[in-house]
Design an enzyme around this catalytic site. Structure first.
Site, PDB file in Angstrom:
ATOM      1  N   THR A  71      51.058  62.293  13.831  1.00 39.11           N
ATOM      2  CA  THR A  71      51.912  62.512  12.532  1.00 39.11           C
ATOM      3  C   THR A  71      52.046  61.347  11.549  1.00 39.11           C
ATOM      4  O   THR A  71      52.883  61.405  10.561  1.00 39.11           O
ATOM      5  CB  THR A  71      53.185  63.140  13.069  1.00 39.11           C
ATOM      6  N   GLU A 114      60.682  62.184   3.489  1.00 40.09           N
ATOM      7  CA  GLU A 114      60.877  62.102   1.784  1.00 40.09           C
ATOM      8  C   GLU A 114      61.793  63.045   1.249  1.00 40.09           C
ATOM      9  O   GLU A 114      61.666  64.377   1.502  1.00 40.09           O
ATOM     10  CB  GLU A 114      59.659  62.204   1.186  1.00 40.09           C
ATOM     11  N   ASN A 135      56.830  62.845  -4.672  1.00 38.49           N
ATOM     12  CA  ASN A 135      55.550  63.331  -4.680  1.00 38.49           C
ATOM     13  C   ASN A 135      54.701  63.648  -5.852  1.00 38.49           C
ATOM     14  O   ASN A 135      53.420  63.619  -5.883  1.00 38.49           O
ATOM     15  CB  ASN A 135      55.353  64.308  -3.696  1.00 38.49           C
ATOM     16  N   LYS A 170      55.692  54.578  11.397  1.00 35.65           N
ATOM     17  CA  LYS A 170      55.677  54.745  10.153  1.00 35.65           C
ATOM     18  C   LYS A 170      55.536  56.162   9.708  1.00 35.65           C
ATOM     19  O   LYS A 170      54.523  56.791  10.175  1.00 35.65           O
ATOM     20  CB  LYS A 170      55.000  53.609   9.202  1.00 35.65           C
ATOM     21  N   THR A 209      55.654  52.699   4.286  1.00 30.98           N
ATOM     22  CA  THR A 209      55.003  52.946   2.845  1.00 30.98           C
ATOM     23  C   THR A 209      56.447  53.687   2.076  1.00 30.98           C
ATOM     24  O   THR A 209      57.054  52.877   1.527  1.00 30.98           O
ATOM     25  CB  THR A 209      53.933  54.205   2.819  1.00 30.98           C
TER      26      THR A 209
END
Length: 390
Positions: free
Chosen positions: A186, A266, A385, A175, A153
């Protein structure tokens, strides 16, 4: 380096149109046997996606012949219709695989389903089922890398691993780059082995492995609705390792994948290891490590290369762990900036210019220890985000 390195497995990854980017978004992993044992560990979030609810039922049956995974949509918070979509995906996968190999009949109850992506929207089923058919046509012993790419993703790169035993192997793919927190699992992860092992042995090995690896990654303190880790055994090697040997190999695979997840978190600029020692119990050591890992003031300080150890002590103090505040010691990258709950070596000696950071906390309350891994909180994380759904 993939789920198809162990003998008895084929995989594929295809683009079905679930992602607007046109990137691969449907993966399929098939266990050709002769065995089909399975174990699974799932999210503890009370809000569970339809694929999690389905796959939990399937794993309880002890047999999984195929795992179909999609990115581009989580199928979470979609109600009874979303669960029916998952059921239909499993039925379609089983029927398509049976048609491609009529000598082996598959039922929907032998197909695990995993989804990842935006929460709250139904999957485009015609596209997904078309992707399943394309994935079945593309199945190959060399298809592991394509499958690992199709489940990404916000990941910037696929995560795969291989661990070799004595004549048998463990492979894996995962992933996850955000919404990473423990209490298991997780992210999405499929592990495979050609060892001879039944569901009970697989379950024991998987739980022992995830407890000290994937369950200790706490990137942002956010627990997903879709987290799933599956371990499939084909038995194709004909070799039955001891429980200890199997556990060691699965643990090594999970550790490798956990570190890859952390490295690709991220917006991360720091990869942070929190070692808690001198705890009364292992659980208390983990509690302290997680409190520091989830503390935004600690994470932002490290993003700014600031060894602000006072924030670390403040985070430790929010836990129920046994310790004397006047006995706490803290080191950052080897410099003991805090001794006996007060300033020690000059914090300016701490070099935080690199990516790797180690925080060591000695509670002086016992002999137990634990390690938790996290990352910093950066501008890039907030940016990525802030508009994920739009």
């Amino acid at each position: 380096m993939s789920v198809t390195v162990p003998r008895g497995f084929r995989a594929a990854g295809v683009a079905a149109g679930l992602k607007s980017s046109g990137a691969p978004d449907v993966a399929l992993v098939v266990n050709d046997g002769p065995d089909a044992g399975v174990a699974g560990v799932f999210t503890n979030n009370r809000v569970k996606a339809a694929p999690v609810l389905w796959t939990q039922q399937v794993v309880r049956g002890g047999v999984v012949r195929a795992v179909v995974l999609n990115s581009g949509g989580a199928n979470a918070c979609t109600g009874p219709a979303g669960f029916q979509d998952t059921h239909a995906t499993a039925e379609h996968t089983a029927a398509t695989l049976t048609s491609s190999s009529p000598r082996r009949m598959l039922g929907a109850g032998e197909v695990a389903v995993c989804s990842t992506g935006l929460i709250g929207e139904r999957l485009p089923m015609p596209a997904l089922l078309h992707g399943v058919r394309a994935a079945v046509r593309g199945l190959s012993p060399a298809g592991g890398p394509a499958a690992a790419e199709a489940i990404m993703t916000t990941d910037t790169r696929p995560k795969t691993t291989v661990v070799n035993g004595e004549g048998w192997t463990v492979g894996g793919m995962a992933k996850g780059a955000g919404m990473l927190a423990p209490a298991m699992a997780t992210m999405l992860c499929v592990l495979t082995t050609d060892a001879v092992a039944g569901p009970e042995s697989l379950d024991a090995a998987l739980r022992a492995a995830t407890r000290v690896t994937l369950d200790r990654v706490d990137s942002d303190g956010c627990l997903s609705t879709n987290d799933t880790v599956l371990l499939l055994a084909s038995g194709a090697s004909g070799i039955a390792p001891s429980e200890a040997e199997l556990t060691d190999a699965v643990t090594a695979a999970c550790h490798d994948l956990a570190q890859q997840l952390l490295a690709d978190a991220e917006g991360a600029t720091k990869q942070i290891t929190i070692d808690v020692v001198g705890a009364a119990t292992e659980d208390e050591a983990v509690e302290v490590g997680r409190a520091v890992a989830r503390n935004n003031l600690v994470k932002t300080a490290l993003f700014g290369n600031d060894p602000n150890w006072g924030r670390i002590l403040a985070a430790v103090g929010t836990t129920a762990a046994a310790f004397d505040p006047d006995a706490l010691d803290v080191a950052v990258n080897g410099i003991w900036v805090c001794r006996s709950g007060a300033a020690a070596e000059d914090r300016s000696k701490v070099d935080l210019t690199g990516r790797d950071v180690t925080i060591r906390i000695d509670l002086h309350a016992g002999t137990a220890a634990a390690t938790v891994w996290t990352n910093d909180l950066s501008h890039a994380y907030v940016h990525e985000n802030s508009a994920y759904s739009t």
